[in-house]
Design an enzyme around this catalytic site. Structure first.
Site, mmCIF file in Angstrom:
data_model
loop_
_atom_site.group_PDB
_atom_site.id
_atom_site.type_symbol
_atom_site.label_atom_id
_atom_site.label_comp_id
_atom_site.label_asym_id
_atom_site.label_seq_id
_atom_site.Cartn_x
_atom_site.Cartn_y
_atom_site.Cartn_z
ATOM 1 N N TRP A 224 0.863 -1.175 0.000
ATOM 2 C CA TRP A 224 0.000 0.000 0.000
ATOM 3 C C TRP A 224 0.897 1.221 0.000
ATOM 4 O O TRP A 224 1.858 1.293 0.762
ATOM 5 C CB TRP A 224 -0.915 0.065 1.230
ATOM 6 C CG TRP A 224 -1.620 1.386 1.260
ATOM 7 C CD1 TRP A 224 -2.685 1.764 0.489
ATOM 8 C CD2 TRP A 224 -1.239 2.546 2.021
ATOM 9 N NE1 TRP A 224 -2.998 3.083 0.725
ATOM 10 C CE2 TRP A 224 -2.140 3.589 1.658
ATOM 11 C CE3 TRP A 224 -0.242 2.812 2.953
ATOM 12 C CZ2 TRP A 224 -2.058 4.865 2.216
ATOM 13 C CZ3 TRP A 224 -0.157 4.088 3.512
ATOM 14 C CH2 TRP A 224 -1.073 5.101 3.141
ATOM 15 N N GLU A 265 -3.049 -3.022 -2.560
ATOM 16 C CA GLU A 265 -4.183 -2.419 -1.846
ATOM 17 C C GLU A 265 -4.494 -1.005 -2.340
ATOM 18 O O GLU A 265 -3.683 -0.100 -2.211
ATOM 19 C CB GLU A 265 -3.861 -2.374 -0.342
ATOM 20 C CG GLU A 265 -4.947 -1.718 0.499
ATOM 21 C CD GLU A 265 -4.571 -1.636 1.985
ATOM 22 O OE1 GLU A 265 -3.386 -1.872 2.328
ATOM 23 O OE2 GLU A 265 -5.470 -1.332 2.795
ATOM 24 N N LYS A 267 -7.230 2.479 -2.645
ATOM 25 C CA LYS A 267 -7.877 3.367 -1.686
ATOM 26 C C LYS A 267 -8.595 4.479 -2.431
ATOM 27 O O LYS A 267 -8.242 4.800 -3.564
ATOM 28 C CB LYS A 267 -6.780 3.935 -0.771
ATOM 29 C CG LYS A 267 -7.259 4.709 0.412
ATOM 30 C CD LYS A 267 -6.106 4.945 1.389
ATOM 31 C CE LYS A 267 -6.633 5.681 2.608
ATOM 32 N NZ LYS A 267 -5.666 5.729 3.691
ATOM 33 N N ASP A 298 -9.775 -3.210 1.657
ATOM 34 C CA ASP A 298 -9.808 -2.648 3.004
ATOM 35 C C ASP A 298 -11.183 -2.017 3.219
ATOM 36 O O ASP A 298 -11.643 -1.208 2.404
ATOM 37 C CB ASP A 298 -8.687 -1.598 3.144
ATOM 38 C CG ASP A 298 -8.593 -0.999 4.542
ATOM 39 O OD1 ASP A 298 -9.635 -0.570 5.082
ATOM 40 O OD2 ASP A 298 -7.476 -0.936 5.088
ATOM 41 N N HIS A 301 -11.718 1.754 2.722
ATOM 42 C CA HIS A 301 -11.141 2.393 1.541
ATOM 43 C C HIS A 301 -12.107 2.652 0.406
ATOM 44 O O HIS A 301 -11.695 2.814 -0.737
ATOM 45 C CB HIS A 301 -9.962 1.555 1.030
ATOM 46 C CG HIS A 301 -8.761 1.666 1.910
ATOM 47 N ND1 HIS A 301 -7.513 1.245 1.538
ATOM 48 C CD2 HIS A 301 -8.627 2.177 3.155
ATOM 49 C CE1 HIS A 301 -6.650 1.480 2.505
ATOM 50 N NE2 HIS A 301 -7.307 2.037 3.510
ATOM 51 N N HIS A 325 -8.528 -6.369 4.514
ATOM 52 C CA HIS A 325 -8.144 -5.537 5.644
ATOM 53 C C HIS A 325 -9.452 -5.188 6.339
ATOM 54 O O HIS A 325 -10.167 -4.291 5.906
ATOM 55 C CB HIS A 325 -7.412 -4.282 5.186
ATOM 56 C CG HIS A 325 -5.937 -4.490 5.070
ATOM 57 N ND1 HIS A 325 -5.048 -3.464 4.832
ATOM 58 C CD2 HIS A 325 -5.189 -5.608 5.195
ATOM 59 C CE1 HIS A 325 -3.821 -3.962 4.806
ATOM 60 N NE2 HIS A 325 -3.872 -5.254 5.016
ATOM 61 N N ASP A 333 -12.081 6.879 6.316
ATOM 62 C CA ASP A 333 -11.152 5.778 6.590
ATOM 63 C C ASP A 333 -10.483 5.993 7.948
ATOM 64 O O ASP A 333 -9.298 6.227 8.041
ATOM 65 C CB ASP A 333 -10.100 5.731 5.469
ATOM 66 C CG ASP A 333 -9.060 4.651 5.682
ATOM 67 O OD1 ASP A 333 -9.406 3.614 6.251
ATOM 68 O OD2 ASP A 333 -7.904 4.861 5.268
ATOM 69 N N ASP A 335 -10.181 3.977 10.560
ATOM 70 C CA ASP A 335 -9.495 2.845 11.189
ATOM 71 C C ASP A 335 -9.896 2.624 12.641
ATOM 72 O O ASP A 335 -9.043 2.490 13.522
ATOM 73 C CB ASP A 335 -7.980 3.005 11.058
ATOM 74 C CG ASP A 335 -7.522 2.881 9.612
ATOM 75 O OD1 ASP A 335 -7.553 1.763 9.087
ATOM 76 O OD2 ASP A 335 -7.158 3.903 9.003
ATOM 77 N N ASP A 365 -7.030 -4.309 10.089
ATOM 78 C CA ASP A 365 -6.270 -3.081 9.881
ATOM 79 C C ASP A 365 -6.990 -1.907 10.526
ATOM 80 O O ASP A 365 -7.924 -1.352 9.961
ATOM 81 C CB ASP A 365 -6.059 -2.824 8.377
ATOM 82 C CG ASP A 365 -5.236 -1.566 8.133
ATOM 83 O OD1 ASP A 365 -4.642 -1.038 9.098
ATOM 84 O OD2 ASP A 365 -5.187 -1.093 6.978
#
Ligand code: RNT
Ligand code: ZN
Length: 458
Positions: A224, A265, A267, A298, A301, A325, A333, A335, A365
């Site tokens: 990434w 990955e 995004k 992810d 993302h 992820h 995003d 997380d 993640d």
């Protein structure tokens, strides 16, 4: 506990009378059986009751638990130290990802991080994997630049993983570094910068292959990069051509897929790359399909109304394997720690319903620095497992039959009934068989560690 179980059984059975005569009859029989056992034996466990109940709707709970025990989840080391790593050089936000919060006890060394990970693994049922980042290289006395990292800096990690009998996955760290400050790495127009990061990518694949060989389990190496434009660019094309070329150079050497698997990955946007991300989803999907790589999805993302659960079956006809992820975006995003949301349940259900588990690598993640970091791991990992368990307990044959005959009423009724299955009893039992604490028992252990270890850190 007993009266709760019996009540659950009663409600469940009557619901199934309304939806499916055959399962209703079986549920009723199971209910009578359980009531008899309950009368004759005060000690009947909620687990047994749940067994009977879920069994009555045509689901094999033992099989579900056996399957769950075989699903490893790659736990991300970076939750333990807010994605800091041990280099003490660049800034985390030179790359657009940001851990917020200052809860005490951040791991400051490999030893501290490993000890926290060990505790987390103890509190999570089953055997899992560790997801490492190149940032977590152990240098010794002399600094080693990112483009020169090698297995030598990961010897202690490998020894430790071998002791724990776990596999390791790996990630290039294309951020938090002076050479990432421009916002461009593999797509940089500066050939010096671009070559530096290509060398890093090559080095990371070699480390991954070495981990895979050393531990006897293929290491998924994820790429990434943060590259993108804050404001609207005029030449997206040139940057994307450069990125494709950099990736081709990183992957030029053929490595044994039994040791290393390459993943890319994409995004939608990042902090500082709001207007254009070079490695977008479409870019990497095309790349993964044409180069036979894994696509990494992810959950943070995509546009918030997009569903990663929906994407699984859309990409699976074209890519060999997928890396997930698992994360939780809150508005963006962000997380956040993975909780048992509908999104998570849908994702797990897709993996089970579509028979994709063998072609999917599940990794987490997220990074939340505002709560106890060990608890953040334990909660996210256990939730991923709970979502999988719920998926494995689904009366899938009945659901499929309803959908095939366009009986969407039954499908909705069954799905809503399944939400309230006494699955927590099956989960408790699963934890017990895996020598892991039940839901109400792990937090005291984390608190003890916090008191004895984490709070003593400056
Ligand atoms: C960033 C990507 C990437 C990182 C980790 C630390 O947006 O999700 O996977 O979070 O590699
Ligand atoms: Zn990610």
């Amino acid at each position: 506990a007993m009266s709760f179980a019996i009540r659950t059984l009663g409600v469940g059975s009557s619901v199934f009378i309304a939806t499916c005569p055959e399962s209703a009859r079986r549920a009723d029989a199971a209910l009578r059986r359980d009531q008899e056992i309950a009368r004759s034996n005060d000690d009947i466990s909620v687990v047994e009751a749940a067994h009977h109940f879920v069994g009555a709707i045509g689901v094999d709970t033992d099989k579900a638990m056996r399957q769950l025990a075989r699903i490893p989840i790659s736990m991300h080391c970076w939750q333990g130290d807010d994605v800091s790593g041990f280099e003490k050089s660049g800034r985390l936000d030179s790359g657009g990802i940001k851990a917020t919060g200052n809860y005490p006890g951040r791991a400051r060394s490999a030893a501290e991080l490993r000890s926290a990970i060990e505790l987390a693994f103890k509190l999570i049922p089953g055997r899992h994997r560790l997801n490492l980042h190149a940032l977590y290289a152990e240098w010794g006395r002399r600094a080693v630049e990112r483009n020169a990292v090698s297995p030598r800096q990961f010897g202690d990690w490998a020894d430790w993983a071998r002791q724990l009998k776990i596999g390791v996955d790996f990630n290039g760290s294309f951020f938090a570094h002076p050479k990432a400050e421009s916002g461009f790495t593999l797509a940089s127009a500066d050939s010096g910068i671009r070559n530096f990061w290509i060398e890093h990518g090559i080095a990371c694949r070699e480390i991954g292959a070495w981990f895979g060989r050393a531990l006897g389990s293929a290491c998924v190496v994820n790429v990434w990069i943060p590259d993108g434009f804050k404001d609207v660019p005029v030449d997206r094309n040139a940057a994307r051509i450069r990125l494709a070329d950099s990736l081709d150079r990183i992957f030029a050497r053929k490595l044994n897929p039994r040791h290393v698997l390459d993943a890319v990955e994409g995004k939608l946007f990042g902090i500082g790359s709001e207007s254009c991300v070079i490695g977008s989803h479409e870019f990497y999907l095309g790349y993964a399909i044409t180069r036979n790589k894994l696509i990494t999805l992810d959950m943070g993302h995509y546009h918030p109304t997009e569903s990663v659960a929906d994407k699984i079956s859309a990409v699976m006809p074209y890519v060999g394997e997928v890396l997930l992820h698992v994360s939780r975006g809150v508005r963006w995003d962000s997380d956040h720690v993975v909780t048992l949301t509908d999104d998570l349940r849908e994702l797990a259900a897709e993996l089970v319903r579509g028979n994709y588990l063998d072609r999917t690598h599940i990794g987490l993640d997220y990074f939340d620095a505002s709560i106890n970091r060990v608890a953040a791991w334990v909660i996210g990992m256990r939730n991923m497992q709970k979502a999988l368990l719920l998926a494995l307990l689904e009366p899938i044959a009945q659901l499929r039959a309803a959908e095939r005959t366009l009986d969407f009423t039954t499908r909705l009724a069954l799905l809503e009934n399944a939400r309230f299955l006494p699955a927590s009893a099956v989960w408790d039992y699963f934890c017990q068989t895996q020598d892991a604490p039940a839901d109400d028992a792990w937090l005291p252990e984390v608190r003890a560690y916090e008191k004895q270890v984490l709070l003593k850190r400056a």
